[in-house]
Design a protein around this motif. Structure first.
Motif, short mmCIF file in Angstrom:
data_model
loop_
_atom_site.label_atom_id
_atom_site.label_comp_id
_atom_site.label_asym_id
_atom_site.label_seq_id
_atom_site.Cartn_x
_atom_site.Cartn_y
_atom_site.Cartn_z
N ILE A 492 -6.44 -39.44 26.63
CA ILE A 492 -5.99 -38.08 26.74
C ILE A 492 -5.41 -36.85 25.79
CG2 ILE A 492 -4.90 -36.28 28.25
CD1 ILE A 492 -4.79 -38.63 30.18
N ARG A 493 -7.21 -36.24 25.52
CA ARG A 493 -6.69 -35.88 23.80
C ARG A 493 -6.00 -34.47 23.94
NH1 ARG A 493 -10.76 -39.43 23.10
NH2 ARG A 493 -12.70 -37.84 23.19
N GLU A 494 -5.63 -34.03 22.71
CA GLU A 494 -5.09 -32.24 22.77
C GLU A 494 -5.44 -32.09 21.45
OE1 GLU A 494 -1.57 -29.68 22.44
OE2 GLU A 494 -1.16 -31.78 21.84
N GLY A 495 -5.88 -30.80 21.04
CA GLY A 495 -6.40 -30.21 19.82
C GLY A 495 -6.21 -28.55 20.39
N ASP A 522 -9.19 -32.86 26.24
CA ASP A 522 -10.50 -34.14 27.01
C ASP A 522 -9.48 -35.34 27.55
OD1 ASP A 522 -11.98 -32.10 25.18
OD2 ASP A 522 -11.94 -33.23 23.00
N ILE A 523 -10.14 -35.58 28.42
CA ILE A 523 -10.51 -36.47 29.13
C ILE A 523 -11.20 -37.70 29.26
CG2 ILE A 523 -9.73 -37.40 31.68
CD1 ILE A 523 -8.13 -34.51 31.83
N GLU A 524 -11.05 -38.90 28.64
CA GLU A 524 -12.54 -39.79 28.27
C GLU A 524 -12.37 -40.89 29.00
OE1 GLU A 524 -15.19 -40.90 24.93
OE2 GLU A 524 -13.69 -40.20 24.06
N ASP A 525 -12.98 -41.52 29.80
CA ASP A 525 -12.83 -42.75 30.24
C ASP A 525 -14.43 -43.76 30.31
OD1 ASP A 525 -15.47 -43.45 32.52
OD2 ASP A 525 -14.05 -41.49 32.51
N ASN A 526 -14.22 -45.19 29.82
CA ASN A 526 -15.81 -45.90 29.46
C ASN A 526 -15.86 -46.42 30.83
OD1 ASN A 526 -12.84 -47.53 30.50
ND2 ASN A 526 -13.73 -48.61 27.94
N GLY A 527 -16.23 -45.89 32.17
CA GLY A 527 -15.88 -45.99 33.51
C GLY A 527 -18.25 -46.45 33.29
N CYS A 528 -18.58 -46.26 34.61
CA CYS A 528 -19.69 -46.56 34.70
C CYS A 528 -21.02 -45.34 34.41
CB CYS A 528 -19.87 -46.71 36.03
SG CYS A 528 -19.99 -45.58 37.40
N GLY A 529 -20.27 -44.24 34.25
CA GLY A 529 -20.91 -43.27 34.03
C GLY A 529 -21.72 -42.74 34.83
N MET A 530 -22.40 -41.04 34.69
CA MET A 530 -23.50 -40.20 35.75
C MET A 530 -24.61 -40.23 35.44
SD MET A 530 -20.17 -37.83 37.00
CE MET A 530 -20.02 -37.39 35.83
N THR A 531 -25.38 -40.04 35.89
CA THR A 531 -26.88 -39.78 35.61
C THR A 531 -27.31 -38.04 35.45
OG1 THR A 531 -27.65 -39.48 38.16
CG2 THR A 531 -28.33 -41.50 36.77
N LYS A 567 -8.50 -18.75 33.45
CA LYS A 567 -8.61 -17.94 32.49
C LYS A 567 -9.63 -19.01 31.73
CE LYS A 567 -8.25 -13.89 34.15
NZ LYS A 567 -9.16 -13.50 35.30
N GLY A 568 -9.81 -20.08 31.68
CA GLY A 568 -10.38 -21.85 30.69
C GLY A 568 -11.98 -22.32 31.45
N TYR A 569 -12.30 -23.05 30.49
CA TYR A 569 -13.62 -23.74 30.79
C TYR A 569 -13.61 -24.46 30.57
CZ TYR A 569 -15.11 -19.00 28.49
OH TYR A 569 -15.29 -17.50 28.41
N HIS A 583 -14.21 -32.01 28.48
CA HIS A 583 -13.57 -30.66 28.07
C HIS A 583 -13.03 -29.41 29.22
CE1 HIS A 583 -15.52 -33.30 25.00
NE2 HIS A 583 -16.38 -33.09 25.73
N LEU A 584 -11.29 -29.40 28.76
CA LEU A 584 -10.35 -28.85 29.26
C LEU A 584 -10.33 -27.74 28.21
CD1 LEU A 584 -8.62 -30.57 31.47
CD2 LEU A 584 -10.31 -29.42 32.06
N TYR A 585 -10.97 -25.86 28.55
CA TYR A 585 -10.16 -25.67 27.57
C TYR A 585 -9.42 -24.30 28.15
CZ TYR A 585 -13.76 -27.60 24.69
OH TYR A 585 -14.85 -28.64 24.52
#
Length: 736
Positions: A492-495, A522-531, A567-569, A583-585
């Motif tokens: 979990i990253r903040e910027g 940003d919330i990132e994982d190294n899981g199975c991923g998605m098509t 009011k975010g994205y 990615h959360l804004y």
């Protein structure tokens, strides 16, 4: 039902297979036909080329032999000059050679040095010389057109005494003796041209001596001989080959256009050459092969047609049986559907009427409020100026009371389209929210999943802590499921990012101009991923990849709604086998750069006009107000009314002007119409809240909407007042 449908599918599949087999057989037959046709044509071309080469060699030998005979004649003639008794013998020998030895050398011409003809056994007269070239060092070959229209090949040699002896080869006699009997199909023939294209031997006598292209165009009045010209170009270069070209049958008076095959080779005569060309009708080879294949294809088509008829009959019987069994079920379902449709039509019509009424009442309320605003405003001014108890005061009071009753009626109509929402937004520290959220995530993580955090600068946003925690928890739970039983990490990253960078990074058409920066999580994982197919649907309600009812498909849909309400994205990226990142804004709440030290006091002096609009004897303490409204008449009215109660008024007709006014001064109150030229007052107040904390923010609405109530409870705005707008309404909302 499933069994019947499966039979229908089998029948359709059988039909598809039959069509595919027929198509495949057609392709195979076409391939065989093309290979066979090409093989036959190649063999025919080889035979034609062999024929042309044979004629070429024969012609070369004939010319060389005649040249050798001419050498001997010249030798005898030289001897005759030395021994006068031998001259008669030389002439007799020449006539004997013509009569007995060679059937295509038809004459001899002997010329004196001055050109005087001493002997011309055939009486040949030359009308035009087509070409001349040396056969060897002493013998010259002249291709001539006689005055009788025949082509003569003259082999000429000059004796030491200056006489010229010429052997006359009649080209037509040579052609009839050695070439004309060669059969090439039904209409084929062999022709001889010189290296310049002049026709020397041809079955059509009229073409003798003419150029193969230029003279033919004039003779037969044809224009397009480009295909023939391309082939002749190769012949003029002395090449050997076979070529298909478009031409005409010159021997046919109707001059039909035809495709021909020509096999050509040069007959080398000394330093020059003659062109031997074997010509054949392309259809003489192509048509017999095509007709045979057409017969075979016809038989195959009939066979497959019979098979198709049998399959069609079987399919029809199966479908009839299926239709009979389905018809009852269909009619039963149709009856149920019709009954449901009948019941739902009234409901739908009623809902549509309500929706139309809600839309119409919203517009009607807005227009009536615009009309009531000047009525109530100017009536209020008159009441302040007239003495209470006078007849004029009573008349104006009646006008004001009637407008108040009309306002109440409009408000009652507006309730048809109202919606409410209860959610409180507060100023939040992004780092504090994420720290608590990370603790929650770690509490639900299995031992094989590690949680890492990377925090940047301190950023504040306006939001609901519970909802943001729910967003982070939902995404992290999905990441845990994606990692499964193997070792994995959630980071979990903040910027922060500027609005321009956000628009460029995710190719947004535009971003709200009210916010300069966005907090990025940003919330990132190294899981199975998605098509890509799954990634395109993750925010759709009820879409889930979890099996056996373990997921509702609402988690990420709710996440998107919460982010949008702030009011975010939100954006997602993923690669199969590598993992995903969300990615959360959220808009950054900018802090006020300088405290203005002013807190607006709404209290009146002991005397003054009350909020109910009644006049009093004192005046308000001085305040400043900024009003944003798209109606110039309403702005003028409010300016007059606020000026009468001691306010310094600044009016703007859009939010761009409001930003400029805020930058150049300070205000106790800002009142803005809910929507001005497509821009929303709530969004504007949310963007400036951190910069002008002491300013009271009031929204002027046609009707109280869900967004306005939400903004009030989140403390984005301080109050709202309904149109028609008035001084007491704005001040009352500010005090509340």
């Amino acid at each position: 039902m499933e069994t019947q449908w499966s039979k229908g599918k089998i029948m359709r599949a059988a039909a598809v297979v039959l069509v595919a087999v027929m198509f495949g057989f057609g392709l195979l037959a076409n391939g065989i036909w093309r290979n066979y046709r090409d093989a036959v044509l190649d063999r025919q071309k080889e035979q034609m080329l062999l024929t042309a080469e044979s004629v070429s060699r024969t012609l070369e030998v004939s010319v060389q032999r005649s040249a050798a005979d001419l050498d001997r004649f010249c030798t005898l003639t030289e001897a005759a000059y030395e021994d006068p008794e031998m001259e008669p013998v030389s002439g007799e020998l020449i006539r004997s050679y013509i009569d007995e030895y060679d059937n295509f050398v038809t004459g001899v011409i002997v010329q004196a040095p001055g050109g005087t003809v001493k002997m011309n056994t055939q009486g040949v007269e030359v009308a035009r010389v087509l070409d001349e070239d040396m056969v060897n060092d002493s013998v010259e070959l002249a291709q001539t057109l006689g005055t009788d229209g025949r082509i003569y090949l003259l082999l000429r040699e000059q004796t030491n005494r200056g006489d010229t002896i010429s052997l006359v080869i009649d080209a037509d006699s040579y052609y009839q003796s050695l070439i004309s009997d060669i059969q090439l199909g039904e209409n084929g023939y062999i022709m001889v041209k010189n290296s310049q294209g002049a026709v020397l031997m041809h079955p059509v006598k009229e073409q003798l001596g003419y150029n193969a292209v230029g003279d033919r165009k004039e003779m037969y009045h044809v224009e397009d001989l480009s295909s023939l010209e391309n082939m002749l170009q190769a012949q003029y270069e002395g090449k050997t080959g076979v070529q298909v070209y478009d031409s005409y049958w010159w021997q046919d008076p109707n001059l039909p256009k035809v495709t021909k095959i020509s096999a050509y080779t040069p007959a080398n005569i000394g330093g020059d050459f003659l062109i031997i060309s074997a010509v054949m009708d392309y259809d003489d080879v192509y048509m017999p092969v095509l007709q045979g294949f057409q017969s075979i294809i016809g038989v195959m088509v009939l066979m497959f047609a019979a098979i198709a008829v049998v399959i069609g009959v079987c399919a029809r019987l199966v479908l009839q049986r299926q239709e009979a069994s389905e018809e009852i079920a269909y009619l039963r379902d149709l009856n149920d559907i019709l009954q449901k449709m009948k019941r739902s039509e009234e409901t739908i019509a009623h809902q549509q009427r309500l929706q139309i009424m809600g839309t119409m009442t919203g517009g009607i309320a807005h227009e009536f409020n615009n009309l009531l605003t000047p009525i109530m405003g100017y009536a209020d001014i008159l009441m302040m100026e007239l003495p209470e108890g006078s007849e004029e005061y009573d008349n104006v009071s009646e006008i004001y009371d009637a407008a108040e009753k009309a306002k109440e009626i409009i408000q009652q109509l507006s309730t048809l389209s109202r919606r409410n929402m209860e959610t409180a937004f507060k100023e939040l520290s992004v780092r504090t929210v994420l720290t608590r959220a990370v603790k929650m995530v770690r509490s639900v993580c299995p031992v094989n999943v590690q949680v890492e955090e990377q925090f940047g600068e301190e950023l504040n946003i306006l939001g609901n802590r519970t909802q943001i925690n729910q967003v982070i928890l939902n995404i992290c739970v999905n990441a845990i499921h994606a990692i499964g039983d193997r070792e994995g990490t959630i980071c979990i990253r903040e910027g922060s990012v500027s609005s321009g960078e956000l628009a460029a990074r995710h190719q947004l058409a535009e971003t709200p101009r009210a916010w300069k920066r966005f907090a990025q999580v940003d919330i990132e994982d190294n899981g199975c991923g998605m098509t890509k197919e799954v990634l395109d649907q993750i925010f759709d309600p009820f879409f889930t990849t979890k099996k056996n009812g373990k997921g509702t498909g609402l988690g990420l849909s709710l996440v998107e709604q919460i982010v949008n309400s702030h009011k975010g994205y939100i954006f997602a990226e993923s690669q199969v086998g590598k993992g995903s990142v969300f990615h959360l804004y959220f808009p950054v709440l900018e802090e006020q750069e300088a405290e203005n030290g002013r807190t607006p006091g709404m209290e009146t002096a002991e005397s003054g006009r009350g909020l109910d609009g009644a006049p009093a004897s004192g005046e308000l303490s001085p305040h400043s107000i900024l009003i944003v409204h798209r109606n110039a008449k309403v702005l003028r009215l409010l300016e007059k009314n606020f000026a009468k109660v001691g306010f310094a008024v600044t009016s703007c007709m859009d939010f761009n002007e409001a930003l400029e006014a805020l930058a150049s001064g300070t205000f106790d109150i800002m009142a803005a119409e809910e929507y001005v030229d497509g821009a929303g007052a709530v969004d504007f107040f949310m963007s400036v809240k951190g910069l002008y904390k002491d300013m009271v923010r009031v929204v002027i609405v046609d009707r109280v909407s869900r967004e306005v109530l939400e903004a009030k409870q989140r403390e984005i705005i301080d109050g709202y007042t309904e149109s028609p707008v008035s001084v007491p309404g704005i001040l009352g909302a500010a005090r509340r």
